[in-house]
Design a protein around this motif. Structure first.
Motif, PDB file in Angstrom:
ATOM      1  N   ARG A 152     -10.180  15.890 -18.133  1.00  0.00           N
ATOM      2  CA  ARG A 152     -10.376  16.436 -19.496  1.00  0.00           C
ATOM      3  C   ARG A 152     -10.392  17.963 -19.463  1.00  0.00           C
ATOM      4  O   ARG A 152      -9.894  18.601 -20.366  1.00  0.00           O
ATOM      5  CB  ARG A 152     -11.709  15.974 -20.087  1.00  0.00           C
ATOM      6  N   PHE A 153     -11.057  18.530 -18.418  1.00  0.00           N
ATOM      7  CA  PHE A 153     -11.285  19.978 -18.421  1.00  0.00           C
ATOM      8  C   PHE A 153     -10.169  20.771 -17.734  1.00  0.00           C
ATOM      9  O   PHE A 153     -10.089  21.981 -17.889  1.00  0.00           O
ATOM     10  CB  PHE A 153     -12.649  20.302 -17.795  1.00  0.00           C
ATOM     11  N   HIS A 154      -9.338  20.100 -16.918  1.00  0.00           N
ATOM     12  CA  HIS A 154      -8.204  20.790 -16.264  1.00  0.00           C
ATOM     13  C   HIS A 154      -6.927  20.028 -16.601  1.00  0.00           C
ATOM     14  O   HIS A 154      -6.080  19.830 -15.736  1.00  0.00           O
ATOM     15  CB  HIS A 154      -8.385  20.806 -14.741  1.00  0.00           C
ATOM     16  N   ASN A 155      -6.844  19.579 -17.839  1.00  0.00           N
ATOM     17  CA  ASN A 155      -5.759  18.667 -18.205  1.00  0.00           C
ATOM     18  C   ASN A 155      -4.373  19.235 -17.957  1.00  0.00           C
ATOM     19  O   ASN A 155      -3.536  18.588 -17.313  1.00  0.00           O
ATOM     20  CB  ASN A 155      -5.909  18.239 -19.669  1.00  0.00           C
ATOM     21  N   SER A 156      -4.122  20.474 -18.422  1.00  0.00           N
ATOM     22  CA  SER A 156      -2.755  20.987 -18.300  1.00  0.00           C
ATOM     23  C   SER A 156      -2.379  21.211 -16.835  1.00  0.00           C
ATOM     24  O   SER A 156      -1.257  20.904 -16.421  1.00  0.00           O
ATOM     25  CB  SER A 156      -2.566  22.262 -19.126  1.00  0.00           C
ATOM     26  N   GLU A 157      -3.342  21.718 -16.013  1.00  0.00           N
ATOM     27  CA  GLU A 157      -3.044  21.947 -14.590  1.00  0.00           C
ATOM     28  C   GLU A 157      -2.741  20.620 -13.883  1.00  0.00           C
ATOM     29  O   GLU A 157      -1.782  20.510 -13.113  1.00  0.00           O
ATOM     30  CB  GLU A 157      -4.222  22.611 -13.876  1.00  0.00           C
ATOM     31  N   ILE A 158      -3.579  19.619 -14.150  1.00  0.00           N
ATOM     32  CA  ILE A 158      -3.399  18.327 -13.468  1.00  0.00           C
ATOM     33  C   ILE A 158      -2.095  17.664 -13.914  1.00  0.00           C
ATOM     34  O   ILE A 158      -1.334  17.145 -13.092  1.00  0.00           O
ATOM     35  CB  ILE A 158      -4.619  17.405 -13.709  1.00  0.00           C
ATOM     36  N   GLU A 159      -1.827  17.721 -15.210  1.00  0.00           N
ATOM     37  CA  GLU A 159      -0.587  17.122 -15.730  1.00  0.00           C
ATOM     38  C   GLU A 159       0.635  17.809 -15.106  1.00  0.00           C
ATOM     39  O   GLU A 159       1.628  17.165 -14.782  1.00  0.00           O
ATOM     40  CB  GLU A 159      -0.519  17.250 -17.260  1.00  0.00           C
TER      41      GLU A 159
ATOM     42  N   ILE B  83       0.857  -1.202   0.000  1.00  0.00           N
ATOM     43  CA  ILE B  83       0.000   0.000   0.000  1.00  0.00           C
ATOM     44  C   ILE B  83       0.884   1.241   0.000  1.00  0.00           C
ATOM     45  O   ILE B  83       1.931   1.245   0.647  1.00  0.00           O
ATOM     46  CB  ILE B  83      -0.863   0.047   1.292  1.00  0.00           C
ATOM     47  N   SER B  84       0.451   2.260  -0.705  1.00  0.00           N
ATOM     48  CA  SER B  84       1.099   3.574  -0.602  1.00  0.00           C
ATOM     49  C   SER B  84       0.094   4.625  -1.047  1.00  0.00           C
ATOM     50  O   SER B  84      -0.976   4.279  -1.574  1.00  0.00           O
ATOM     51  CB  SER B  84       2.365   3.630  -1.466  1.00  0.00           C
ATOM     52  N   ALA B  85       0.424   5.894  -0.845  1.00  0.00           N
ATOM     53  CA  ALA B  85      -0.500   6.973  -1.207  1.00  0.00           C
ATOM     54  C   ALA B  85      -0.433   7.220  -2.716  1.00  0.00           C
ATOM     55  O   ALA B  85       0.650   7.232  -3.300  1.00  0.00           O
ATOM     56  CB  ALA B  85      -0.125   8.238  -0.452  1.00  0.00           C
ATOM     57  N   ARG B  86      -1.582   7.411  -3.321  1.00  0.00           N
ATOM     58  CA  ARG B  86      -1.650   7.626  -4.772  1.00  0.00           C
ATOM     59  C   ARG B  86      -2.330   8.964  -5.083  1.00  0.00           C
ATOM     60  O   ARG B  86      -3.304   9.336  -4.414  1.00  0.00           O
ATOM     61  CB  ARG B  86      -2.459   6.511  -5.461  1.00  0.00           C
ATOM     62  N   LEU B  87      -1.808   9.650  -6.113  1.00  0.00           N
ATOM     63  CA  LEU B  87      -2.459  10.858  -6.618  1.00  0.00           C
ATOM     64  C   LEU B  87      -3.570  10.404  -7.556  1.00  0.00           C
ATOM     65  O   LEU B  87      -3.302   9.699  -8.530  1.00  0.00           O
ATOM     66  CB  LEU B  87      -1.448  11.731  -7.380  1.00  0.00           C
ATOM     67  N   ILE B  88      -4.810  10.773  -7.230  1.00  0.00           N
ATOM     68  CA  ILE B  88      -5.929  10.353  -8.072  1.00  0.00           C
ATOM     69  C   ILE B  88      -6.623  11.566  -8.687  1.00  0.00           C
ATOM     70  O   ILE B  88      -6.527  12.677  -8.161  1.00  0.00           O
ATOM     71  CB  ILE B  88      -6.957   9.499  -7.289  1.00  0.00           C
ATOM     72  N   ALA B  89      -7.305  11.345  -9.814  1.00  0.00           N
ATOM     73  CA  ALA B  89      -7.991  12.453 -10.497  1.00  0.00           C
ATOM     74  C   ALA B  89      -9.357  12.001 -10.975  1.00  0.00           C
ATOM     75  O   ALA B  89      -9.525  10.845 -11.385  1.00  0.00           O
ATOM     76  CB  ALA B  89      -7.165  12.941 -11.689  1.00  0.00           C
ATOM     77  N   ASN B  90     -10.298  12.910 -10.926  1.00  0.00           N
ATOM     78  CA  ASN B  90     -11.618  12.627 -11.491  1.00  0.00           C
ATOM     79  C   ASN B  90     -11.484  12.538 -13.026  1.00  0.00           C
ATOM     80  O   ASN B  90     -10.773  13.330 -13.636  1.00  0.00           O
ATOM     81  CB  ASN B  90     -12.582  13.759 -11.111  1.00  0.00           C
ATOM     82  N   LYS B  91     -12.199  11.560 -13.620  1.00  0.00           N
ATOM     83  CA  LYS B  91     -12.021  11.315 -15.053  1.00  0.00           C
ATOM     84  C   LYS B  91     -12.524  12.470 -15.927  1.00  0.00           C
ATOM     85  O   LYS B  91     -11.976  12.701 -17.004  1.00  0.00           O
ATOM     86  CB  LYS B  91     -12.701  10.010 -15.442  1.00  0.00           C
ATOM     87  N   ALA B  92     -13.568  13.166 -15.472  1.00  0.00           N
ATOM     88  CA  ALA B  92     -14.050  14.306 -16.259  1.00  0.00           C
ATOM     89  C   ALA B  92     -13.157  15.525 -16.014  1.00  0.00           C
ATOM     90  O   ALA B  92     -12.786  16.230 -16.959  1.00  0.00           O
ATOM     91  CB  ALA B  92     -15.495  14.634 -15.902  1.00  0.00           C
ATOM     92  N   SER B  93     -12.768  15.747 -14.755  1.00  0.00           N
ATOM     93  CA  SER B  93     -11.891  16.886 -14.441  1.00  0.00           C
ATOM     94  C   SER B  93     -10.585  16.778 -15.221  1.00  0.00           C
ATOM     95  O   SER B  93     -10.015  17.790 -15.639  1.00  0.00           O
ATOM     96  CB  SER B  93     -11.570  16.927 -12.955  1.00  0.00           C
TER      97      SER B  93
END
Lengths: 364, 211
Positions: free
Chosen positions: B188-195, B176-186
């Motif tokens: 698409r709409f905040h792609n550059s920020e999340i990347e 187990i370890s901590a994972r960075l997760i993202a909403n699948k729709a978000s």
């Protein structure tokens, strides 16, 4: 027709019917019931394998429809050179993911079945984009091609367990566990990097095609190139992303698959793709492509009215002559105002102004 | 504005330090008060603390665009989110533990006490062993000691609690370890920020690992 009275989903259905009709799709109506056995044979294709089943008067087991596509293709055309284009909006009955109870869901969509070619594929994807544009001008339609993905994975490792695991991890963009999976199958560092890179193959048609060509010489890449050009010409490239982390059950789907997103809704509102493999499973020779729009999700972005139930609340009492109420309502209606005649101010109803006939009757 | 759900507690503080180091500081988050939401308008981020087991729910439903959740939570809830990065912190393992003298192979049906019903069920289905699940919400280690269960399926960090209670790990289920997760729709709409956030955090993980 006063469109303001229509709910968001009703307005959308009205608009979609016109859109699909203009592209030669015919409305398809069906019974709410289907043979239970039919769903059991194809349960993996369904979002949930739980269906509401009951006995018909003749003892035959029936089910309330959990899905529309299966019913359409079962009775659809299956002749060489024939093509059937239909659209629908129907209620389906599924188990809610959150309450774990059955729920009625309105679904709209279309299916193109028969001797389909790249034009038909473009047309369906183009209509998916057009449908999304009627929900939000900021939509995104993500497209992938399972045939190309399958060719790429086959080139690295043909083990079916590896491929199933890789697709599962790819679909959640999980690069770290995908790398571990490659290690566990003894794939070399260079191959591992190529497999992992699939999670980030995302963007415009031009960029994605270049990266895919670096990875593979799949004979299906030209289909992707042609589709990308056609969508460009249709003026939709701004809203289209090609994303090879989109992956679905290859037992049923093949070729192009796509999912649509709009701001304010946390999951895909549109989902579709080519399902020739499903057709083979039910002994049909035709090819097929279609999509569904989950209209129940629109509740989350509705509420764009001015916030009032009526323009005027007309208050009267027992001293008011009924003809006075009728005349006042007629007057307000002539001014184009909606009104509700009540003796007291109702709870939970909003209105812009009050016209109080009680005061006038007091004067009398 | 990107909404970020952080898990309350020590892990969350470590995670915030990583975001701060990545250039997404929000000084007000360190003030001692009862505020729930902290914004850095300039950097376009809004943080909020939630119960660790709720992070993936906030992200899946789009209330948070991204968040940090343990792999145990992601698997247990079957959350439909993108799992963008292993942050390599909060490392521990999910394991089967029991009294030292206990031998699982002698039983036809094993009584399993756990908070992680789905993970335990999947594990025993894979190894083809019948089980009876006893769902508990805390103090899981008590169950085999008091005879409530034969084994427990739980998170093991150092193993000290197990040792002090005469229990031991019988088999490991998964790391187990901590994972960075993202909403699948978000995504698409905040792609550059999340990347961008993901890339900056990845850089820190690599530095930490000495890669």
């Amino acid at each position: 027709m006063n469109e303001a009275l229509l709910k968001t989903e009703e307005k959308l259905v009205y608009s979609l019917r016109s859109l699909y009709h203009n592209y030669g799709y015919l409305p398809y109506s069906m019974s709410k019931f289907e043979e239970y056995e039919f769903y059991i044979q194809n349960k993996e294709f369904l979002v949930s394998d739980r269906v509401i089943a009951f006995n018909d008067t003749n003892g035959k087991m029936l089910a309330l429809k959990p899905d529309v596509t299966l019913s359409i293709i079962k009775s659809g055309v299956d002749r060489e050179h024939a093509k059937q284009k239909v659209f629908y909006n129907e209620n389906v009955y599924r188990v809610s993911k959150t309450t774990h109870r059955y729920k009625e869901i309105m679904q709209a969509g279309l299916e193109c079945i028969g001797d389909i070619d790249l034009y038909d594929i473009f047309e369906v994807i183009h209509l998916a984009a057009e449908s999304l544009s009627r929900i939000s001008e900021n939509f995104v339609l993500a497209i992938s091609h399972l045939g190309i993905l399958s060719d790429i994975l086959n080139q690295f490792c043909t083990d079916s367990l590896f491929q199933a695991g890789a697709i599962k991890l790819l679909s959640v963009k999980n690069t770290h566990d995908l790398a571990k999976l490659c290690d566990s199958y003894g794939l070399g560092e260079a191959t591992k990097q190529k497999v992992v890179s699939l999670t980030s193959i995302y963007g415009s048609g031009k960029d994605v095609i270049k990266r895919i060509c670096d990875l593979s010489d799949s004979g299906q890449i030209p289909l992707l190139e042609k589709l990308s050009v056609m969508l460009d010409c249709a003026g939709q490239s701004k809203h289209i992303v090609f994303d090879f982390s989109l992956a679905d059950d290859m037992n049923y789907y093949n070729g192009f698959i796509f999912k649509g997103f709009v701001p304010g809704i946390a999951s895909e509102i549109l989902s579709g793709g080519q399902y020739d493999n499903l057709m083979r499973k039910i002994n049909r020779n035709s090819r097929a492509i279609g999509f569904a729009i989950y209209l129940d999700l629109l509740d989350k972005i509705s509420g764009t009215t001015d916030g009032y139930d009526f323009d005027v609340l007309l208050l009267y009492d027992d001293n008011t002559e009924p003809i006075t109420v009728a005349n006042k309502i007629a007057l307000l209606r002539e001014r184009g105002l909606s009104c509700s005649a009540q003796k007291t101010i109702p709870e939970k109803i909003s209105f812009k102004e009050i016209c109080d006939l009680r005061k006038e009757s007091e004067k009398c | 504005m990107l909404n970020i759900a952080l898990p309350k507690g020590r892990l969350g503080e470590q995670v915030y330090e990583m975001f701060e180091h990545a250039g997404y500081a929000c000084p007000s988050i360190k003030e001692k008060n009862r505020k729930l939401i902290f914004e850095n308008v300039e950097m376009g981020v809004r943080y909020f603390w939630v119960k660790p087991s709720d992070v993936s729910i906030y992200v899946e439903h789009g209330a948070a665009d991204i968040g940090v959740a343990g792999k145990d939570i992601i698997l247990e809830y079957g959350t439909d989110v993108y799992e963008l990065l292993d942050l390599n912190i909060g490392r521990c393992k999910m394991a089967v533990a029991a009294k030292k003298e206990f031998d699982e192979s002698k039983l036809k049906t094993v009584r399993v006490a756990t908070k992680f019903v789905n993970i335990a069920s999947d594990y025993y289905a894979k190894i083809g062993k019948d089980i009876e699940i006893i769902k508990l919400n805390g103090s899981i280690e008590l169950a085999p000691i008091l005879g409530l269960s034969d084994v427990i399926v739980d998170i093991v960090e150092t193993g000290t609690t197990l040792r002090e209670n005469n229990l031991e790990v019988k088999s490991d289920i998964l790391p187990i370890s901590a994972r960075l997760i993202a909403n699948k729709a978000s995504f698409r709409f905040h792609n550059s920020e999340i990347e961008q956030i993901s890339a900056r955090l990845k850089e820190q993980v690599r530095e930490e690992k000495g890669i």
